[in-house]
Scaffold this motif. Sequence first.
Motif, PDB file in Angstrom:
ATOM      1  N   ILE A   1       0.826  -1.208   0.000  1.00 40.41           N
ATOM      2  CA  ILE A   1       0.000   0.000   0.000  1.00 40.41           C
ATOM      3  C   ILE A   1       0.864   1.265   0.000  1.00 40.41           C
ATOM      4  CG2 ILE A   1      -0.321   0.385   2.508  1.00 40.41           C
ATOM      5  CD1 ILE A   1      -3.322   0.775   1.870  1.00 40.41           C
ATOM      6  N   GLN A   2       2.054   1.193   0.590  1.00 45.78           N
ATOM      7  CA  GLN A   2       2.980   2.319   0.530  1.00 45.78           C
ATOM      8  C   GLN A   2       3.458   2.557  -0.896  1.00 45.78           C
ATOM      9  OE1 GLN A   2       4.109   4.590   2.614  1.00 45.78           O
ATOM     10  NE2 GLN A   2       3.106   3.887   4.493  1.00 45.78           N
ATOM     11  N   THR A   3       3.638   1.477  -1.637  1.00 49.00           N
ATOM     12  CA  THR A   3       4.117   1.572  -3.019  1.00 49.00           C
ATOM     13  C   THR A   3       3.021   2.026  -3.976  1.00 49.00           C
ATOM     14  OG1 THR A   3       5.726  -0.187  -2.625  1.00 49.00           O
ATOM     15  CG2 THR A   3       5.191   0.307  -4.918  1.00 49.00           C
ATOM     16  N   ASP A   4       1.818   1.414  -3.842  1.00 47.42           N
ATOM     17  CA  ASP A   4       0.741   1.633  -4.813  1.00 47.42           C
ATOM     18  C   ASP A   4      -0.288   2.678  -4.377  1.00 47.42           C
ATOM     19  OD1 ASP A   4       2.058  -0.337  -6.158  1.00 47.42           O
ATOM     20  OD2 ASP A   4       0.548  -1.893  -5.835  1.00 47.42           O
ATOM     21  N   GLY A   5      -0.339   2.959  -3.069  1.00 46.26           N
ATOM     22  CA  GLY A   5      -1.342   3.900  -2.578  1.00 46.26           C
ATOM     23  C   GLY A   5      -2.680   3.270  -2.276  1.00 46.26           C
ATOM     24  N   ALA A   6      -2.978   2.145  -2.953  1.00 45.99           N
ATOM     25  CA  ALA A   6      -4.240   1.431  -2.738  1.00 45.99           C
ATOM     26  C   ALA A   6      -4.042  -0.039  -3.072  1.00 45.99           C
ATOM     27  CB  ALA A   6      -5.354   2.029  -3.588  1.00 45.99           C
ATOM     28  N   ILE A   7      -4.833  -0.893  -2.452  1.00 45.33           N
ATOM     29  CA  ILE A   7      -4.757  -2.332  -2.679  1.00 45.33           C
ATOM     30  C   ILE A   7      -6.168  -2.902  -2.732  1.00 45.33           C
ATOM     31  CG2 ILE A   7      -2.470  -2.804  -1.697  1.00 45.33           C
ATOM     32  CD1 ILE A   7      -3.784  -3.277   0.980  1.00 45.33           C
ATOM     33  N   ASP A   8      -6.320  -4.074  -3.377  1.00 42.46           N
ATOM     34  CA  ASP A   8      -7.637  -4.708  -3.392  1.00 42.46           C
ATOM     35  C   ASP A   8      -7.539  -6.122  -2.830  1.00 42.46           C
ATOM     36  OD1 ASP A   8      -7.823  -6.798  -5.858  1.00 42.46           O
ATOM     37  OD2 ASP A   8      -6.511  -5.124  -6.393  1.00 42.46           O
ATOM     38  N   VAL A   9      -8.638  -6.570  -2.260  1.00 43.02           N
ATOM     39  CA  VAL A   9      -8.675  -7.847  -1.539  1.00 43.02           C
ATOM     40  C   VAL A   9      -8.340  -9.013  -2.451  1.00 43.02           C
ATOM     41  CG1 VAL A   9     -10.208  -9.466  -0.348  1.00 43.02           C
ATOM     42  CG2 VAL A   9     -10.291  -7.033   0.216  1.00 43.02           C
ATOM     43  N   GLN A  10      -8.917  -9.050  -3.638  1.00 43.36           N
ATOM     44  CA  GLN A  10      -8.725 -10.206  -4.516  1.00 43.36           C
ATOM     45  C   GLN A  10      -7.270 -10.389  -4.940  1.00 43.36           C
ATOM     46  OE1 GLN A  10     -11.024 -12.529  -5.027  1.00 43.36           O
ATOM     47  NE2 GLN A  10     -12.282 -11.281  -3.641  1.00 43.36           N
ATOM     48  N   SER A  11      -6.586  -9.296  -5.232  1.00 43.80           N
ATOM     49  CA  SER A  11      -5.168  -9.393  -5.609  1.00 43.80           C
ATOM     50  C   SER A  11      -4.327  -9.911  -4.447  1.00 43.80           C
ATOM     51  CB  SER A  11      -4.644  -8.030  -6.053  1.00 43.80           C
ATOM     52  OG  SER A  11      -5.302  -7.602  -7.213  1.00 43.80           O
ATOM     53  N   LEU A  12      -4.640  -9.447  -3.235  1.00 46.87           N
ATOM     54  CA  LEU A  12      -3.915  -9.911  -2.050  1.00 46.87           C
ATOM     55  C   LEU A  12      -4.169 -11.392  -1.792  1.00 46.87           C
ATOM     56  CD1 LEU A  12      -4.495  -6.873   0.348  1.00 46.87           C
ATOM     57  CD2 LEU A  12      -2.367  -7.494  -0.801  1.00 46.87           C
ATOM     58  N   CYS A  13      -5.402 -11.826  -2.022  1.00 43.42           N
ATOM     59  CA  CYS A  13      -5.731 -13.250  -1.850  1.00 43.42           C
ATOM     60  C   CYS A  13      -4.871 -14.124  -2.756  1.00 43.42           C
ATOM     61  CB  CYS A  13      -7.203 -13.498  -2.158  1.00 43.42           C
ATOM     62  SG  CYS A  13      -8.340 -12.831  -0.950  1.00 43.42           S
ATOM     63  N   LYS A  14      -4.761 -13.728  -4.019  1.00 41.68           N
ATOM     64  CA  LYS A  14      -3.972 -14.501  -4.984  1.00 41.68           C
ATOM     65  C   LYS A  14      -2.492 -14.489  -4.631  1.00 41.68           C
ATOM     66  CE  LYS A  14      -7.146 -13.695  -8.844  1.00 41.68           C
ATOM     67  NZ  LYS A  14      -7.309 -13.035 -10.175  1.00 41.68           N
ATOM     68  N   LYS A  15      -1.990 -13.324  -4.260  1.00 43.11           N
ATOM     69  CA  LYS A  15      -0.557 -13.191  -3.978  1.00 43.11           C
ATOM     70  C   LYS A  15      -0.157 -13.933  -2.704  1.00 43.11           C
ATOM     71  CE  LYS A  15       3.576 -11.514  -4.634  1.00 43.11           C
ATOM     72  NZ  LYS A  15       4.383 -11.907  -5.801  1.00 43.11           N
ATOM     73  N   LEU A  16      -0.995 -13.847  -1.680  1.00 40.75           N
ATOM     74  CA  LEU A  16      -0.656 -14.422  -0.377  1.00 40.75           C
ATOM     75  C   LEU A  16      -1.254 -15.811  -0.166  1.00 40.75           C
ATOM     76  CD1 LEU A  16      -1.127 -11.178   1.745  1.00 40.75           C
ATOM     77  CD2 LEU A  16       1.019 -12.174   0.935  1.00 40.75           C
ATOM     78  N   ASN A  17      -2.080 -16.249  -1.129  1.00 37.78           N
ATOM     79  CA  ASN A  17      -2.666 -17.595  -1.088  1.00 37.78           C
ATOM     80  C   ASN A  17      -3.479 -17.833   0.186  1.00 37.78           C
ATOM     81  OD1 ASN A  17      -3.203 -20.142  -2.180  1.00 37.78           O
ATOM     82  ND2 ASN A  17      -1.477 -21.084  -1.097  1.00 37.78           N
ATOM     83  N   VAL A  18      -4.328 -16.854   0.501  1.00 38.55           N
ATOM     84  CA  VAL A  18      -5.227 -16.974   1.650  1.00 38.55           C
ATOM     85  C   VAL A  18      -6.625 -16.548   1.215  1.00 38.55           C
ATOM     86  CG1 VAL A  18      -3.449 -16.638   3.419  1.00 38.55           C
ATOM     87  CG2 VAL A  18      -4.627 -14.645   2.434  1.00 38.55           C
ATOM     88  N   SER A  19      -7.620 -16.776   2.069  1.00 40.66           N
ATOM     89  CA  SER A  19      -9.004 -16.455   1.731  1.00 40.66           C
ATOM     90  C   SER A  19      -9.273 -14.963   1.872  1.00 40.66           C
ATOM     91  CB  SER A  19      -9.960 -17.232   2.638  1.00 40.66           C
ATOM     92  OG  SER A  19      -9.890 -16.724   3.959  1.00 40.66           O
ATOM     93  N   SER A  20     -10.378 -14.531   1.259  1.00 40.81           N
ATOM     94  CA  SER A  20     -10.779 -13.129   1.369  1.00 40.81           C
ATOM     95  C   SER A  20     -11.156 -12.782   2.811  1.00 40.81           C
ATOM     96  CB  SER A  20     -11.945 -12.833   0.424  1.00 40.81           C
ATOM     97  OG  SER A  20     -13.063 -13.634   0.730  1.00 40.81           O
ATOM     98  N   VAL A  21     -11.686 -13.754   3.545  1.00 42.34           N
ATOM     99  CA  VAL A  21     -12.020 -13.533   4.956  1.00 42.34           C
ATOM    100  C   VAL A  21     -10.766 -13.186   5.750  1.00 42.34           C
ATOM    101  CG1 VAL A  21     -12.916 -14.593   7.067  1.00 42.34           C
ATOM    102  CG2 VAL A  21     -14.055 -15.016   4.882  1.00 42.34           C
ATOM    103  N   THR A  22      -9.681 -13.910   5.484  1.00 44.88           N
ATOM    104  CA  THR A  22      -8.410 -13.658   6.171  1.00 44.88           C
ATOM    105  C   THR A  22      -7.878 -12.267   5.842  1.00 44.88           C
ATOM    106  OG1 THR A  22      -7.839 -15.997   6.204  1.00 44.88           O
ATOM    107  CG2 THR A  22      -6.015 -14.441   6.432  1.00 44.88           C
ATOM    108  N   ILE A  23      -7.921 -11.899   4.573  1.00 41.76           N
ATOM    109  CA  ILE A  23      -7.413 -10.583   4.164  1.00 41.76           C
ATOM    110  C   ILE A  23      -8.242  -9.472   4.793  1.00 41.76           C
ATOM    111  CG2 ILE A  23      -7.111  -8.994   2.220  1.00 41.76           C
ATOM    112  CD1 ILE A  23      -4.925 -11.095   2.426  1.00 41.76           C
TER     113      ILE A  23
END
Length: 254
Positions: free
Chosen positions: A15-37
Amino acid sequence: MINIAERHQYILNKIQTDGAIDVQSLCKKLNVSSVTIRKDLKLLEDKNLLFRTHGGATLNNPYTVDRPVNEKEHLQSAEKMRIGALAAGLIEDNDSIIIASGTTVLAMARCIKPKGNLTVLTSALNVALELLNHADVEIIQLGGLVRKSSASVAGPYSDNVLGNVFCSKLYLGVDGIDLEFGLTTTSASEAHLNKQMIESSQKVIVLADSTKFGKRGFGKICGIEAVDHIITDSGIPDQVKKGLEGHGIKVSII
């Protein structure tokens, strides 16, 4: 699988790099559920490290607050004058237009050089006063309850007038522009009036400096699809510009 501390560090770095983040991208990158994110984002928001939004998070507070017009006038003033000058240049011979309220449309009013006779309907007292000395400008001042913070009016008196006119263009100032939520302002009554203005206009032109993007105010004016043209400055994020153009909106950058 990385642990919670490593996930949080990744999210904060992203978020420091991009200014904004989305749940689905984080789920794919970190291999966890949307609930966890979402739980991660809530914990980080509770620590005042980010602001949650619909479907993600942002580094900057997306919610706007009402400020006095004389205070807002000094914010991004150079950008507002350039935006206003470009917007004023779109006025045609013998045009009939609506000018809403806000400091960016006030900057536009200061740049107007009438071509032939110009009819202006406005809710903004300061816009009407700015145009008063133009002999070729006929001003229709909408009536209603005066909002001191914006030097503008709103209410049923304005609705009655707008229900009986149709203009070529609406020049609209806003407090927030969000690709998902649409256009917003800090006042519900002003948002309602702006909706009426849209119904009475052939084309909707939004004047907004780049700080308004990704922000949300209390009152929703309309969805992004109601806008024809946005005039802004070069600070607009490239992905937001592409998103707007993807909706068929013309984006002019000064």
